[in-house]
Design a protein around this motif. Structure first.
Motif, PDB file in Angstrom:
ATOM      1  N   VAL A  41      29.214  35.652  40.819  1.00 51.19           N
ATOM      2  CA  VAL A  41      29.073  35.225  39.430  1.00 51.19           C
ATOM      3  C   VAL A  41      29.265  33.714  39.302  1.00 51.19           C
ATOM      4  N   ILE A  42      30.219  33.167  40.035  1.00 51.51           N
ATOM      5  CA  ILE A  42      30.455  31.724  40.020  1.00 51.51           C
ATOM      6  C   ILE A  42      29.184  30.961  40.380  1.00 51.51           C
ATOM      7  N   HIS A  43      28.370  31.542  41.266  1.00 51.00           N
ATOM      8  CA  HIS A  43      27.142  30.879  41.697  1.00 51.00           C
ATOM      9  C   HIS A  43      25.921  31.260  40.860  1.00 51.00           C
ATOM     10  N   GLY A  44      26.167  31.849  39.674  1.00 47.64           N
ATOM     11  CA  GLY A  44      25.081  31.999  38.707  1.00 47.64           C
ATOM     12  C   GLY A  44      24.358  33.319  38.674  1.00 47.64           C
ATOM     13  N   ASN A  53      27.761  36.028  32.500  1.00 48.07           N
ATOM     14  CA  ASN A  53      28.193  36.367  33.849  1.00 48.07           C
ATOM     15  C   ASN A  53      29.708  36.371  33.961  1.00 48.07           C
ATOM     16  N   ASP A  54      30.330  35.321  33.425  1.00 48.72           N
ATOM     17  CA  ASP A  54      31.793  35.204  33.476  1.00 48.72           C
ATOM     18  C   ASP A  54      32.461  36.380  32.774  1.00 48.72           C
ATOM     19  N   LEU A  55      31.903  36.776  31.646  1.00 47.63           N
ATOM     20  CA  LEU A  55      32.480  37.881  30.878  1.00 47.63           C
ATOM     21  C   LEU A  55      32.435  39.185  31.666  1.00 47.63           C
ATOM     22  N   THR A  64      46.502  37.897  40.612  1.00 46.47           N
ATOM     23  CA  THR A  64      47.252  36.705  41.005  1.00 46.47           C
ATOM     24  C   THR A  64      46.504  35.390  40.770  1.00 46.47           C
ATOM     25  N   VAL A  65      45.177  35.430  40.655  1.00 42.90           N
ATOM     26  CA  VAL A  65      44.403  34.193  40.556  1.00 42.90           C
ATOM     27  C   VAL A  65      43.571  34.198  39.274  1.00 42.90           C
ATOM     28  N   PRO A  66      43.774  33.230  38.383  1.00 45.54           N
ATOM     29  CA  PRO A  66      42.920  33.136  37.195  1.00 45.54           C
ATOM     30  C   PRO A  66      41.465  32.886  37.596  1.00 45.54           C
ATOM     31  N   TYR A  67      40.562  33.629  36.987  1.00 49.29           N
ATOM     32  CA  TYR A  67      39.146  33.469  37.323  1.00 49.29           C
ATOM     33  C   TYR A  67      38.690  32.028  37.114  1.00 49.29           C
ATOM     34  N   ALA A  68      39.133  31.389  36.038  1.00 42.58           N
ATOM     35  CA  ALA A  68      38.711  30.018  35.755  1.00 42.58           C
ATOM     36  C   ALA A  68      39.154  29.060  36.857  1.00 42.58           C
ATOM     37  N   ARG A  69      40.311  29.323  37.451  1.00 46.26           N
ATOM     38  CA  ARG A  69      40.783  28.459  38.544  1.00 46.26           C
ATOM     39  C   ARG A  69      40.022  28.751  39.835  1.00 46.26           C
ATOM     40  N   PHE A  70      39.733  30.012  40.089  1.00 44.90           N
ATOM     41  CA  PHE A  70      38.899  30.365  41.239  1.00 44.90           C
ATOM     42  C   PHE A  70      37.550  29.661  41.120  1.00 44.90           C
ATOM     43  N   LYS A  71      36.979  29.706  39.933  1.00 49.06           N
ATOM     44  CA  LYS A  71      35.675  29.083  39.705  1.00 49.06           C
ATOM     45  C   LYS A  71      35.740  27.577  39.937  1.00 49.06           C
ATOM     46  N   SER A  72      36.728  26.935  39.369  1.00 49.95           N
ATOM     47  CA  SER A  72      36.850  25.477  39.483  1.00 49.95           C
ATOM     48  C   SER A  72      37.078  25.039  40.926  1.00 49.95           C
ATOM     49  N   THR A  73      38.015  25.685  41.604  1.00 49.76           N
ATOM     50  CA  THR A  73      38.337  25.270  42.974  1.00 49.76           C
ATOM     51  C   THR A  73      37.215  25.618  43.938  1.00 49.76           C
ATOM     52  N   ARG A 146      45.178  25.820  30.547  1.00 48.29           N
ATOM     53  CA  ARG A 146      44.250  26.644  29.773  1.00 48.29           C
ATOM     54  C   ARG A 146      43.846  27.886  30.562  1.00 48.29           C
ATOM     55  N   ALA A 147      43.568  27.708  31.854  1.00 47.40           N
ATOM     56  CA  ALA A 147      43.163  28.846  32.685  1.00 47.40           C
ATOM     57  C   ALA A 147      44.256  29.905  32.750  1.00 47.40           C
TER      58      ALA A 147
END
Length: 279
Positions: A41-44, A53-55, A64-73, A146-147
């Protein structure tokens, strides 16, 4: 899209229907698959509208890992020129030489064990979680805050659903750890230290069941060269231009995960300190 639906249904079956030991195992497998789907999903994928996609993949089954942080990193990791850099690659498993030298002996021993397959599967999820939380605390930016503020209510929803199910929360914690452990096999050798950025990403040709759970990221150099290509198209790309990809990555190749286990179950593939750091 079908696989996302199957993953959620499989997760629900694991926590609500299956006998506990089987449910814990199957739930861990579904959690690992869910993380791989998050990566897609991160790759579109599967839609051209990214918020949709994110939803689809937002519920944090691993917790353990926020999706927004996984996406950013992860997107930061895809700047190939920094892959494996101890400072600039958020997914690097290497430390700089000076950082390594400052660590207490006991921590060095744990990290050396973590650089074997056995260590990565047994303590890798704990080591990775601690390292991730330390980096998050060190950064403490508005985006990080925020994440986490978005992540915690979602964790409560997942926890509430599990609490209503026959699966105890302690058993779900084991499943989450198992899911992370499975993913640590993938990240164990995805990248190596190499002078050329193009020589840092691996090919594990026969992924087997792990190839499916990793959504063909065992063909990792293909993914890095074509990050917008969907998982189910990577094998055909690889077969069509196998020599090109192996030339591109300098022959960083394993025939199967069986070979990986035989070579590195109790032997470290890499040093913890980045071997090219001084250079």
């Amino acid at each position: 899209l079908l696989l996302i639906v199957v993953c959620y249904v499989g997760w629900a079956v694991a926590i609500w229907i299956l006998p506990l030991p089987i449910g814990v195992l199957f739930c861990g497998i579904m959690i690992a698959l869910h993380a791989s789907l998050q990566h897609e999903v991160i790759h579109g994928h599967p839609f051209s509208v990214q918020w949709l996609n994110d939803l689809l993949i937002w519920p944090p089954l691993m917790v353990t890992v926020p999706y927004a942080r996984f996406k950013s990193t992860h997107l930061a990791h895809h700047h190939d020129e920094v892959i494996t850099d101890p400072y600039d690659d958020p997914e690097s498993n290497f430390l700089s030489g000076p950082t390594w030298a400052r660590l207490p002996r006991a921590v060095q021993f744990l990290l050396q064990f973590n650089n074997t397959i056995a260590g990565r599967l047994i303590i890798g999820p704990a080591v990775g979680t601690v390292a991730f939380l330390m980096s998050e605390w060190h950064e403490r930016s508005t985006d990080v805050l925020r994440a986490w503020l978005l992540h915690l209510p979602a964790v409560l929803v997942v926890t509430f659903i599990v609490a209503l199910s026959p699966m105890p929360l302690w058993a779900y914690a084991i499943s989450a750890y198992l899911g992370m452990s499975i993913l640590k096999l993938r990240t164990f050798l995805e990248h190596q230290a190499h002078e050329r950025a193009s020589g840092r990403s691996v090919i594990v040709e026969k992924g087997g069941i792990f190839g499916f759970l990793f959504l063909n990221n065992n063909l990792h150099v293909v993914h890095h060269m074509h990050p917008r290509v969907a998982w189910y198209e990577l094998p055909a790309l690889y077969r069509a231009r196998k020599e090109h990809y192996l030339r591109r990555n300098g022959g960083y190749f394993y025939a199967s995960y069986g070979e990986v286990f035989r070579r590195y179950f109790l032997s470290a593939k890499d040093s913890v300190a980045h071997p090219l750091w001084r250079r």
